[in-house]
Design a protein around this motif. Structure first.
Motif, PDB file in Angstrom:
ATOM      1  N   ARG A 290       0.844  -1.192   0.000  1.00 56.43           N
ATOM      2  CA  ARG A 290       0.000   0.000   0.000  1.00 56.43           C
ATOM      3  C   ARG A 290       0.884   1.249   0.000  1.00 56.43           C
ATOM      4  N   ILE A 291       0.867   1.993  -1.091  1.00 58.71           N
ATOM      5  CA  ILE A 291       1.632   3.231  -1.188  1.00 58.71           C
ATOM      6  C   ILE A 291       0.649   4.400  -1.183  1.00 58.71           C
ATOM      7  N   PRO A 292       0.787   5.338  -0.272  1.00 53.28           N
ATOM      8  CA  PRO A 292      -0.149   6.470  -0.220  1.00 53.28           C
ATOM      9  C   PRO A 292      -0.193   7.215  -1.549  1.00 53.28           C
ATOM     10  N   PRO A 293      -1.375   7.566  -2.012  1.00 49.68           N
ATOM     11  CA  PRO A 293      -1.488   8.289  -3.290  1.00 49.68           C
ATOM     12  C   PRO A 293      -0.997   9.720  -3.162  1.00 49.68           C
ATOM     13  N   LEU A 294      -0.742  10.320  -4.311  1.00 50.12           N
ATOM     14  CA  LEU A 294      -0.337  11.724  -4.359  1.00 50.12           C
ATOM     15  C   LEU A 294      -1.518  12.586  -4.801  1.00 50.12           C
ATOM     16  N   PRO A 295      -1.831  13.644  -4.072  1.00 51.65           N
ATOM     17  CA  PRO A 295      -2.918  14.527  -4.508  1.00 51.65           C
ATOM     18  C   PRO A 295      -2.477  15.366  -5.704  1.00 51.65           C
ATOM     19  N   MET A 296      -3.379  15.591  -6.620  1.00 51.95           N
ATOM     20  CA  MET A 296      -3.090  16.465  -7.763  1.00 51.95           C
ATOM     21  C   MET A 296      -3.891  17.746  -7.609  1.00 51.95           C
ATOM     22  N   TRP A 297      -3.209  18.884  -7.737  1.00 55.53           N
ATOM     23  CA  TRP A 297      -3.832  20.198  -7.576  1.00 55.53           C
ATOM     24  C   TRP A 297      -3.716  20.992  -8.870  1.00 55.53           C
ATOM     25  N   LEU A 298      -4.740  21.737  -9.150  1.00 56.98           N
ATOM     26  CA  LEU A 298      -4.740  22.677 -10.268  1.00 56.98           C
ATOM     27  C   LEU A 298      -4.728  24.076  -9.664  1.00 56.98           C
ATOM     28  N   ALA A 299      -3.677  24.831  -9.947  1.00 56.49           N
ATOM     29  CA  ALA A 299      -3.493  26.133  -9.299  1.00 56.49           C
ATOM     30  C   ALA A 299      -3.464  27.248 -10.330  1.00 56.49           C
ATOM     31  N   VAL A 300      -3.996  28.387  -9.922  1.00 57.51           N
ATOM     32  CA  VAL A 300      -4.028  29.559 -10.785  1.00 57.51           C
ATOM     33  C   VAL A 300      -4.069  30.781  -9.879  1.00 57.51           C
ATOM     34  N   HIS A 301      -3.587  31.910 -10.381  1.00 52.67           N
ATOM     35  CA  HIS A 301      -3.636  33.129  -9.588  1.00 52.67           C
ATOM     36  C   HIS A 301      -5.073  33.636  -9.504  1.00 52.67           C
ATOM     37  N   ARG A 302      -5.445  34.102  -8.333  1.00 47.36           N
ATOM     38  CA  ARG A 302      -6.832  34.537  -8.091  1.00 47.36           C
ATOM     39  C   ARG A 302      -7.269  35.620  -9.074  1.00 47.36           C
ATOM     40  N   GLU A 303      -6.388  36.564  -9.353  1.00 49.67           N
ATOM     41  CA  GLU A 303      -6.751  37.653 -10.255  1.00 49.67           C
ATOM     42  C   GLU A 303      -6.802  37.192 -11.704  1.00 49.67           C
ATOM     43  N   ILE A 304      -5.946  36.247 -12.055  1.00 46.63           N
ATOM     44  CA  ILE A 304      -5.920  35.769 -13.433  1.00 46.63           C
ATOM     45  C   ILE A 304      -7.213  35.047 -13.780  1.00 46.63           C
ATOM     46  N   ARG A 305      -7.881  34.488 -12.783  1.00 38.59           N
ATOM     47  CA  ARG A 305      -9.116  33.759 -13.063  1.00 38.59           C
ATOM     48  C   ARG A 305     -10.213  34.666 -13.600  1.00 38.59           C
ATOM     49  N   THR A 306     -10.018  35.976 -13.483  1.00 40.92           N
ATOM     50  CA  THR A 306     -10.992  36.899 -14.069  1.00 40.92           C
ATOM     51  C   THR A 306     -10.775  37.044 -15.570  1.00 40.92           C
ATOM     52  N   SER A 307      -9.686  36.499 -16.089  1.00 38.99           N
ATOM     53  CA  SER A 307      -9.426  36.523 -17.526  1.00 38.99           C
ATOM     54  C   SER A 307     -10.224  35.415 -18.207  1.00 38.99           C
ATOM     55  N   LYS A 308     -10.963  35.777 -19.206  1.00 36.37           N
ATOM     56  CA  LYS A 308     -11.757  34.790 -19.938  1.00 36.37           C
ATOM     57  C   LYS A 308     -10.857  33.745 -20.581  1.00 36.37           C
ATOM     58  N   LEU A 309      -9.705  34.172 -21.067  1.00 30.67           N
ATOM     59  CA  LEU A 309      -8.768  33.261 -21.722  1.00 30.67           C
ATOM     60  C   LEU A 309      -8.254  32.208 -20.742  1.00 30.67           C
ATOM     61  N   ILE A 310      -7.723  32.666 -19.607  1.00 30.74           N
ATOM     62  CA  ILE A 310      -7.176  31.744 -18.617  1.00 30.74           C
ATOM     63  C   ILE A 310      -8.285  30.875 -18.014  1.00 30.74           C
ATOM     64  N   ARG A 311      -9.414  31.481 -17.772  1.00 28.43           N
ATOM     65  CA  ARG A 311     -10.523  30.748 -17.152  1.00 28.43           C
ATOM     66  C   ARG A 311     -10.997  29.601 -18.038  1.00 28.43           C
ATOM     67  N   SER A 312     -11.014  29.812 -19.342  1.00 32.42           N
ATOM     68  CA  SER A 312     -11.464  28.768 -20.266  1.00 32.42           C
ATOM     69  C   SER A 312     -10.557  27.542 -20.179  1.00 32.42           C
ATOM     70  N   VAL A 313      -9.249  27.775 -20.160  1.00 30.15           N
ATOM     71  CA  VAL A 313      -8.300  26.664 -20.086  1.00 30.15           C
ATOM     72  C   VAL A 313      -8.370  25.999 -18.716  1.00 30.15           C
TER      73      VAL A 313
END
Length: 325
Positions: A290-313
């Motif tokens: 039994r090997i503990p799994p690794l969590p996967m995170w998706l990170a982005v800058h809070r202000e960049i998320r207001t960009s339609k371009l970045i938000r779409s991706v």
């Protein structure tokens, strides 16, 4: 008459002396070289990476260009910022004192850039994504192929690196990470858990002794990391007095580890999503080890998320990644 010559000062009328003094100070200030704020970015890159070569790779420019930037900045400031040694550039005490102020300037410039990015109205342009090498090689290409069909006007720059890129300094727009970002100005979403296991090629297992319990692994050829201690720590957690000599083949490149397993060199410790791509590779002790799994995170800058371009991706990756791991 020299206003700075104290021997002449008593001969001057008080008003005339002050007038002359003001004129001197004004002339001295104007004679100083103007400070080019654009050189701060080069200064910080060299400071962070310790060499012109490392900084040049990050800024996508040449070593001579960065060398000129540092020399020009030193000339403008009238100070020495780096000592040239055989091991690279060592910051002087003055450079370290200036670092905090310089980073403040860089952060301000980044906030301005993010504000402008957020004002984008069209869903077109380039998005820079960073991910670990295995994720960039194995998981993202099929997803990006699907995204190309859904968002044909978006271009992607993919940085495959096991180092953590700094989203705050715009080294990337979006990051796929195995650790949760600690910066409070970043938004992180957990995508899921990456399952890990011990894997080997069927041909290798056929010519070696059976493996019935974790202790049997010690009698086999093991594939592991050179400087990364994650696998070693796992063995120690199971009670094995492990050192890196435990591994007959060592490399910090996870893709090389994977190819070594595929070639039948030995038993490696890999993400399950990689093993699924080769039917000749099977998991060892799947119900015991039994090997503990690794969590996967998706990170982005809070202000960049207001960009339609970045938000779409960001939204596309958030929807596609869970099914891929």
């Amino acid at each position: 008459m020299n206003c700075e010559d104290k021997a002449h000062a008593p001969q001057l009328h008080k008003y005339s002396y002050l007038k002359c003094k003001y004129a001197y100070l004004r002339m001295t200030t104007s004679a100083r070289p103007s400070f080019d704020w654009s050189l701060v970015r080069s200064f910080l890159a060299v400071l962070d990476h310790g060499s012109l070569l490392g900084a040049a790779k990050v800024l996508h420019t040449s070593q001579p260009t960065l060398g000129r930037h540092i020399a020009e900045l030193e000339s403008q400031l009238g100070v020495v910022l780096f000592e040239r040694t055989g091991r690279g550039l060592v910051p002087t005490a003055t450079a370290l004192k200036l670092a905090d102020a310089a980073r403040g300037m860089a952060d301000g410039a980044d906030r301005l850039a993010r504000t402008l990015a957020g004002a984008q109205a069209k869903n077109t342009g380039t998005v820079r994504i960073t991910a670990s090498t295995p994720v960039a090689v194995q998981i993202l290409p099929p997803i990006l192929s699907q995204m190309r069909q859904a968002l044909p006007d978006i271009q992607v720059e993919l940085v495959a690196s096991n180092t953590v890129s700094n989203l705050l300094r715009r080294e990337a727009d979006i990051a796929v990470r195995m650790v949760r970002p600690e910066q409070g100005t970043l938004v992180a979403k957990k995508i899921g858990d990456v399952k890990l296991g011990a894997f080997a090629n069927r041909a290798y297992l056929a010519r070696r002794s059976p493996i019935r319990q974790p202790m049997d692994l010690l009698g086999h050829t093991l594939i592991g990391s050179d400087t990364d201690t994650a696998i070693l720590n796992g063995f120690r957690a199971m009670g094995f007095p492990a050192s890196k000599d435990l591994f007959a083949f060592r490399t910090d490149d996870f893709i090389v580890q994977w190819q070594a397993v595929r070639a039948g060199l030995g038993i490696g410790f890999l993400a399950s999503y990689m093993a699924r791509t080769d039917a000749d590779v099977v998991q060892v002790l799947p119900d015991v080890l039994r090997i503990p799994p690794l969590p996967m995170w998706l990170a982005v800058h809070r202000e960049i998320r207001t960009s339609k371009l970045i938000r779409s991706v960001y939204d596309f990756l958030a929807g596609a990644l869970p099914d891929a791991i």
